[in-house]
Each structure stands twice: as C-alpha cells, then as structure tokens.
Design an enzyme around this catalytic site. Structure first.
Site, mmCIF file in Angstrom:
data_model
loop_
_atom_site.group_PDB
_atom_site.id
_atom_site.type_symbol
_atom_site.label_atom_id
_atom_site.label_comp_id
_atom_site.label_asym_id
_atom_site.label_seq_id
_atom_site.Cartn_x
_atom_site.Cartn_y
_atom_site.Cartn_z
ATOM 1 N N GLU A 1 -7.796 -5.508 -0.093
ATOM 2 C CA GLU A 1 -8.331 -6.348 -1.163
ATOM 3 C C GLU A 1 -8.202 -7.844 -0.876
ATOM 4 O O GLU A 1 -8.936 -8.650 -1.450
ATOM 5 C CB GLU A 1 -7.635 -6.015 -2.491
ATOM 6 C CG GLU A 1 -7.714 -4.570 -2.914
ATOM 7 C CD GLU A 1 -9.111 -4.138 -3.320
ATOM 8 O OE1 GLU A 1 -10.071 -4.489 -2.623
ATOM 9 O OE2 GLU A 1 -9.233 -3.437 -4.330
ATOM 10 N N HIS B 1 0.853 -1.186 0.000
ATOM 11 C CA HIS B 1 0.000 0.000 0.000
ATOM 12 C C HIS B 1 0.883 1.227 0.000
ATOM 13 O O HIS B 1 1.948 1.222 0.614
ATOM 14 C CB HIS B 1 -0.910 0.021 1.238
ATOM 15 C CG HIS B 1 -2.065 0.950 1.100
ATOM 16 N ND1 HIS B 1 -1.978 2.284 1.405
ATOM 17 C CD2 HIS B 1 -3.323 0.738 0.645
ATOM 18 C CE1 HIS B 1 -3.144 2.855 1.155
ATOM 19 N NE2 HIS B 1 -3.977 1.950 0.688
HETATM 20 N N1 ACO Z 1 4.011 -7.657 -4.531
HETATM 21 C C1 ACO Z 1 5.320 -7.652 -4.810
HETATM 22 N N2 ACO Z 1 6.075 -6.555 -4.801
HETATM 23 C C2 ACO Z 1 5.477 -5.403 -4.491
HETATM 24 C C3 ACO Z 1 4.115 -5.327 -4.179
HETATM 25 C C4 ACO Z 1 3.382 -6.518 -4.211
HETATM 26 N N3 ACO Z 1 2.073 -6.524 -3.936
HETATM 27 N N4 ACO Z 1 3.795 -4.052 -3.913
HETATM 28 C C5 ACO Z 1 4.910 -3.348 -4.052
HETATM 29 N N5 ACO Z 1 5.922 -4.155 -4.399
HETATM 30 C C6 ACO Z 1 7.306 -3.800 -4.618
HETATM 31 C C7 ACO Z 1 7.512 -3.055 -5.916
HETATM 32 O O1 ACO Z 1 7.674 -3.924 -7.019
HETATM 33 C C8 ACO Z 1 8.751 -2.281 -5.604
HETATM 34 O O2 ACO Z 1 9.848 -3.175 -5.661
HETATM 35 P P1 ACO Z 1 11.198 -2.788 -6.427
HETATM 36 O O3 ACO Z 1 11.668 -1.546 -5.708
HETATM 37 O O4 ACO Z 1 12.026 -3.987 -6.239
HETATM 38 O O5 ACO Z 1 10.770 -2.496 -7.830
HETATM 39 C C9 ACO Z 1 8.600 -1.928 -4.125
HETATM 40 O O6 ACO Z 1 7.723 -2.910 -3.586
HETATM 41 C C10 ACO Z 1 8.008 -0.557 -3.903
HETATM 42 O O7 ACO Z 1 6.753 -0.502 -4.553
HETATM 43 P P2 ACO Z 1 6.096 0.851 -5.029
HETATM 44 O O8 ACO Z 1 5.976 0.796 -6.514
HETATM 45 O O9 ACO Z 1 6.763 2.012 -4.424
HETATM 46 O O10 ACO Z 1 4.670 0.722 -4.379
HETATM 47 P P3 ACO Z 1 3.508 1.742 -4.614
HETATM 48 O O11 ACO Z 1 3.295 2.510 -3.368
HETATM 49 O O12 ACO Z 1 3.708 2.528 -5.846
HETATM 50 O O13 ACO Z 1 2.328 0.733 -4.896
HETATM 51 C C11 ACO Z 1 0.476 -0.660 -4.697
HETATM 52 C C12 ACO Z 1 1.261 0.482 -4.045
HETATM 53 C C13 ACO Z 1 0.085 -0.224 -6.096
HETATM 54 C C14 ACO Z 1 -0.779 -0.934 -3.886
HETATM 55 C C15 ACO Z 1 1.377 -1.910 -4.760
HETATM 56 O O14 ACO Z 1 1.747 -2.310 -3.469
HETATM 57 C C16 ACO Z 1 0.727 -3.052 -5.528
HETATM 58 O O15 ACO Z 1 0.848 -3.093 -6.754
HETATM 59 N N6 ACO Z 1 0.056 -4.005 -4.819
HETATM 60 C C17 ACO Z 1 -0.618 -5.109 -5.508
HETATM 61 C C18 ACO Z 1 -1.966 -4.665 -6.055
HETATM 62 C C19 ACO Z 1 -2.969 -4.433 -4.943
HETATM 63 O O16 ACO Z 1 -3.090 -5.215 -4.007
HETATM 64 N N7 ACO Z 1 -3.700 -3.310 -5.073
HETATM 65 C C20 ACO Z 1 -4.758 -2.930 -4.124
HETATM 66 C C21 ACO Z 1 -4.258 -1.804 -3.254
HETATM 67 S S1 ACO Z 1 -5.464 -1.341 -2.042
HETATM 68 C C22 ACO Z 1 -6.541 -0.317 -2.892
HETATM 69 O O17 ACO Z 1 -6.167 0.376 -3.781
HETATM 70 C C23 ACO Z 1 -7.963 -0.342 -2.540
#
Ligand code: ACO
Length: 363
Positions: A305, A250
C-alpha cells in the site's frame, strides 16, 4: 503474542488449497499461477493475467477472449451504474461500489466472473465522475480494463504511460493467496451463494484500513509529514500515540513485500512525481528504523500500500477512491477463487470456543 491469540487470527491455519497464487513470506516472493510476479507485472496485460487465473475454471481464458468478454460486460454493467448513481451520492466511493455490486443479478446472459470483473471499474469510474459533478462516461468495449477505466474517469483517453502504469498496478494486486478479502469471498462461495455475493463479501473485507483501505491514509501521512526532515519526529509521535504506520507490516511477509518494489518502479517512471518518491523514500527509511527498534517482536517491513499511494496519486485518481481502484485490480482474483472454491471446496465452517456464562441449573 500468545499462541491462543495467534490462533484467533488464524495465522498458520491452512483454510484452502489453491492453484492460483502463493505468498512466500520468508523469501518475499509472490507466485501467480506458476509465475513470479516480476515476470508478469509490466510485461503482460491485466486481461492476460486474469485469463491465466481463470484457466480450468472458465471458458474465456485467452487474452483476446478475456478482453472481448470484459469489454462487452463493461457495456452491460454501465446501465446499473446509471440507475444507482443517485443512491450512491452521499456515499464514499467504496460504499457506492458496494451498493452497485450488490445490485448485480446472480444470473444473466454474461458469465458471472466477467460481469463482476468488468463492473468494478465501470462503477468506480462513474462514482468518481459524479463526485466531481460530471456525467459518467460510457465504456468503450474495444479497450482494455486499465485504458477504459482511466478514459471513463477523465472523459478522454489517457496517455500510454498512464495506461501502462495502471495496468501494471492492477496485475500487481490481482491475487495474493488467502488474504482477508479473498478468504471472505471463498467463505461465501463455499455456501454456494454465487459469484456476486462472494465478490461483495470480498469488497466488504477489502474496505477496512488494515487491508485495502490503507493507501488513502498513506497519502494523508505524506501530506502531514511534508518534508523528509520531519519524518522521524512525526512517525515517532504517531507510534507514541499507539497508532499503526499505514503501508507497513504484513501478516505473511517477514521481509519486504515484493509488490512494493514493483510499484516503486512504476511510481518512479511517472513524470512529475520525483519529489514525492524522494519524500516517500525518506519516510520509508525513518519508519523502518523506528519499527525495527520499537517493535522487535515481529519484523515490520514496507507493504504494497505504501507505493500504491504514490502510483494512484500520480495517475490523478482521488485518494478517497483508492480502495475502489484496488478492487478493480483484485476482482479478477476474487472471481478465480470463487470459481475454484465452487469447484473444489467444501463448506467452510470452523468452530468457536465458548467463553460465555453457562446456564444456571434449576435446583
Ligand atoms: N505500525 C506500527 N505497529 C505495527 C504495524 C504498523 N504498521 N503493524 C503491526 N504493528 C505492531 C502491532 O501493533 C503489534 O505490536 P504490539 O505487539 O506492540 O501490540 C505487532 O506489530 C504485531 O502486529 P500484529 O497485530 O500481529 O500484526 P497483524 O499481522 O495482525 O497485522 C497488518 C498485519 C494488519 C497489515 C498490520 O501490520 C497493520 O495494521 N499495518 C498497517 C495497515 C496497512 O498497511 N495495511 C495494508 C496491509 S497490505 C494489504 O492488506 C493489501
């Protein structure tokens, strides 16, 4: 991640002032209009919380007035659903919802916040029915949003436990600070484009798998993993392929999303999902272990989620409609933000940094 990249995700940028809700990402706390989520979810109705959000922005804000207003507005919205169902066939539920919401008038004799909030469950239910080859069921203005939505989907009243579960889910997701869809809605509201256009923008942002599109894929993941014992290897393979684990991570929460616990309790209370809850716990534990060792730059925890998927599955809602059901909960929050933005906000117009080529100067 570099500060410049952070800036492009607007991580620490304050883009609105709001009285509506606050996400404390360090403490894992969600405050909705002065109340912790746990004081509201499962304790007061969706109509009561929608009214709470609308205080100061709309005349109808008491629970009874909201319930009556939404009931009347659901009946009014049904005509649009009937008219557009043929065009919605062949679209996914969220695409069909987008089509129908966009067809709502900017001005009508129903206050716009009531119309959009009532319309989302009416449209979603009609679309789900039609996908099952069934005729849409007209709304019952006397019911609450959750009870009527389930009735319109199933063609018969839902048991009280199911209504309570859906109502709790809808309260749990009703508002959440300046999330991507709410921000999108506020940007459009700030141009004075009106409630319907703003809510359509919110839905368009919600649709993405990084936001409200995640719970369907969470269930796909449960199915693919199958048993608790297979979780570690399956999840490790997914991370090896560079995939994100749906239902984890998140932007704001550094600790567990408080909504995950509320919804886990709801899922556990529903009959017949005991095994799926145990499977989910096993997958969650394996995923958190892997994320802690492989993604050390940022704490990645369970988000809303993950257990949403179990709740909506237990309510026998089709997984392709999960995002539309999410919208049925979030729409009252979008409406509140639109009214707040219209009343207190300025045009939102940030700058971009130009990194393209400069024109060649004539010699
Ligand atoms: N699984 C694996 N790796 C992840 C995940 C995940 N769920 N979430 C973040 N990361 C990783 C990224 O790949 C990144 O790794 P890297 O630096 O090696 O490339 C690192 O963690 C940092 O991630 P960010 O891109 O900074 O995370 P951001 O804050 O932009 O994204 C998000 C938040 C979009 C929710 C992300 O965690 C994600 O894609 N989760 C999966 C989808 C999901 O569950 N969405 C629902 C969110 S809740 C809602 O919106 C109601």
């Amino acid at each position: 991640m570099s500060p410049a990249t952070n800036a492009l995700g607007l991580d620490d940028v304050v883009a609105a002032e709001t009285v509506l809700s606050h996400v404390d990402g360090e403490a894992g706390r969600l405050i909705i209009r002065g109340h912790d989520l746990q004081e509201l979810a499962g304790r007061v109705s969706y109509e009561a919380v929608a009214g709470l959000l609308w205080v100061g922005f709309a005349e109808e804000n008491g629970e009874t007035a909201v319930r009556l207003g939404l009931g009347r507005a659901r009946v009014a919205a049904f005509g649009t659903a009937l008219a557009l169902l043929p065009q919605a066939s062949g679209l996914t539920p969220v695409e069909g919802l987008r089509l129908m919401l966009a067809a709502l008038p900017d001005a009508s004799n129903i206050p716009a916040h009531l119309l959009v909030t009532a319309a989302v469950p009416v449209f979603a239910a009609a679309i789900v029915r039609r996908k099952q080859g069934l005729d849409p069921v007209p709304p019952d203005a006397a019911l609450g949003q959750a009870a009527d939505f389930l009735r319109m989907v199933r063609g018969k009243p839902a048991p009280a436990a199911h209504v309570r579960a859906l109502d709790t889910y809808m309260v749990t997701v009703i508002d959440h600070g300046l999330n991507a869809s709410t921000f999108a809605a506020r940007v459009v509201a700030a141009t004075r484009a009106g409630m319907v256009s703003s809510v359509v923008a919110g839905l368009c942002a919600l649709k993405g798998p990084l936001h409200g599109g995640a719970p369907g894929p969470v269930l796909d993941m449960f199915d693919a993993i199958g048993t608790e014992g297979a979780a570690g290897a399956w999840l490790a393979d997914a991370l090896d392929r560079g995939e994100r684990l749906m239902g984890f991570g998140h932007r704001v929460y550094k600790v567990r999303d408080p909504r995950a616990d509320v919804l886990k309790t709801v899922a556990s209370s529903l009959k017949g999902v005991g095994n799926r809850v145990r499977l989910a716990e096993g997958i969650e534990a394996a995923a958190l272990d892997l994320l802690a060792t492989r993604k050390q730059a940022k704490p990645l925890q369970t988000n809303v989620e993950f257990y949403t998927a179990l709740v909506l599955e237990a309510l026998e809602l089709p997984r392709e409609a999960f995002t539309a059901v999410f919208a049925a909960g979030r729409v009252a929050g979008w409406a509140a933000h639109v009214m707040e933005q219209e009343r207190t906000g300025r045009l939102i117009r940030p700058q971009s940094r130009y990194i393209g080529p400069l024109p060649q100067r004539a010699a």
